[in-house]
Design an enzyme around this catalytic site. Sequence first.
Site, PDB file in Angstrom:
ATOM      1  N   ASP A 121       0.859  -0.984   0.150  1.00  0.00           N
ATOM      2  CA  ASP A 121      -0.320   0.421  -0.072  1.00  0.00           C
ATOM      3  C   ASP A 121       1.044   1.170   0.363  1.00  0.00           C
ATOM      4  O   ASP A 121       0.715   2.028   0.716  1.00  0.00           O
ATOM      5  CB  ASP A 121      -0.791  -0.092   1.318  1.00  0.00           C
ATOM      6  CG  ASP A 121      -1.751  -1.067   1.111  1.00  0.00           C
ATOM      7  OD1 ASP A 121      -2.055  -1.874   0.151  1.00  0.00           O
ATOM      8  OD2 ASP A 121      -2.123  -1.728   2.320  1.00  0.00           O
TER       9      ASP A 121
ATOM     10  N   GLU B 269     -10.867   1.771  -4.373  1.00  0.00           N
ATOM     11  CA  GLU B 269     -10.107   2.054  -3.190  1.00  0.00           C
ATOM     12  C   GLU B 269      -9.104   2.060  -3.156  1.00  0.00           C
ATOM     13  O   GLU B 269      -8.280   2.492  -4.232  1.00  0.00           O
ATOM     14  CB  GLU B 269     -10.521   0.530  -1.763  1.00  0.00           C
ATOM     15  CG  GLU B 269      -9.190  -0.828  -2.900  1.00  0.00           C
ATOM     16  CD  GLU B 269      -9.401  -2.029  -2.062  1.00  0.00           C
ATOM     17  OE1 GLU B 269      -9.010  -1.813  -1.042  1.00  0.00           O
ATOM     18  OE2 GLU B 269      -9.077  -2.789  -2.444  1.00  0.00           O
TER      19      GLU B 269
END
Length: 525
Positions: free
Chosen positions: A14, A188
């Site tokens: 991430d 997302e």
Amino acid sequence: MKVQNPILKGFHPDPCICRVGDTFYLATSTFEWYPGVEIHASQDLKNWTLVSRPLIDQKHINLRGIPDSAGIWAPALSYSDGKFWLIYTISYQIDGNYKDVKNYVTVSDQISEGWSDPIFLNSSGFDPSFFHDEDNRKYLVNVCWDYRPLPGKTKFSGLVLQEYDHDKKALVGKQKVIYKGSSTGGCEGPHLMKKDGWYYIIAAEGGTGRHHSISVSRSKNLFGPYEFSPFSPLMTSYHYPDNVIQKAGHGNLVQTSTGDWFLVHLCSRYYGVSKSSPLGRETALQELIWENGWPRLKHGTNEPQMTVNVPYSTTEEPKNETHATFDRPLGSEWMTLRTPFDDKLSLSANPGKLRLYGGDSLSSLFNQSLIARKWQSVHFLAETALSFKPKSYQQLAGLVCYYNTKCWIFLNVTRDEFSSRRIVNITVNDNGTITDPLRGLYGYIPEQSDTIILRMLVKNARIKCSYSVDGEHFFQIGQWFNGEKLSDQYLSGWAYTGAVVGLTAVDFNLKDSYADFDYFIYREN
């Protein structure tokens, strides 16, 4: 100068990048691992140094009891008004309809210290990030999660935007859904940016598995409507099953001081016939160009590349290795599970040694005494030496290769109740099934031997265990274990991290035992 992907090897998922002057800063997720959020710095986009763990002193970080792969999600790092802004999610639940999350922001004038007490933002969803507009206004964008089990409902109900007032330390105004995502689904990890009068949403789509991708949309108005890029997706590995880089997605853009554009993103590399990824989700880099107002990968397709060019002169990448002695504070490569280091170890109880106090089992979600570093290769040697006098089979200490509470290989010193002798044993957790593969064929330790050396040799993600009582003669025990199983592909349930190797101590009785470790070596072959 060419750079080989991934730029951060091993468990570094991430990624979010920003540039301040000539320095790039990159934040990554840590999930259930303490101290939470790692920030690396680089001058050349190739060589990265861990420079900050901004949550290490935050008192609200209590990960005790959270499920595997919950915890600290998707940090978003930005720089504005002479300050660093870090936004992150703490997830307390991962399965089922509900996502019990809290989103926070912390601010600092310096990357390495001085981070403010966290400010609670919202709990409407996860993966928040800040957009700093040109008029000094700030906006929070995050995934809105719809828990309702209704026909036709999707859990990802869109990206929501709301203004943030730093003087009031609160969100103000009305929250608005600005983007529903594409037909790929699962939008997302959003990031907002502005270029040439256009607002752009950079977002991950397709889930975190092999369908993972990055999409781009734009609008002349911050609150939309947003149009989807004709070059969609910007990047994915889905159509390229032979590419070394898989699961490519979740990232953001950065411009260099020379005007070049790059994308950092999450990826995984598969190994063996099982096509598993024990190194977990890593961080990679791609070159970008702009075409008709849209970002595209420079080489002309949406396939991630293993090698990219950077506009800097770079030095050779240093080897990933650790040779830790414990006459000094722990190095920055060390992590621990769910609770602070001080809850489970001491560097002063026996000076020059690392004392680990016996904690819960390696399958516990609460009080494990485990410290570890990430696998950054599938070829390495790990070794430690320890002094340990267990009173029974209920006390164990040693070396472990670990993914999560469901999957690990534990090379340990304990005591055999039948012979009353200390032994070297191996305990394995194979996706929740605990086995004792030696079946009584233990390594027996002479009582006069104070120090035992434990070693794990990893070749092509296969793990071989051995031990020594004199440092010269090593005895191999057990078969080659399949380290490919230490991966999200093999495990049941959600799994988002990566394999680690480290030191642990377990006490199922009075919690009064401890092991003293002399050193720890991790050396890639």
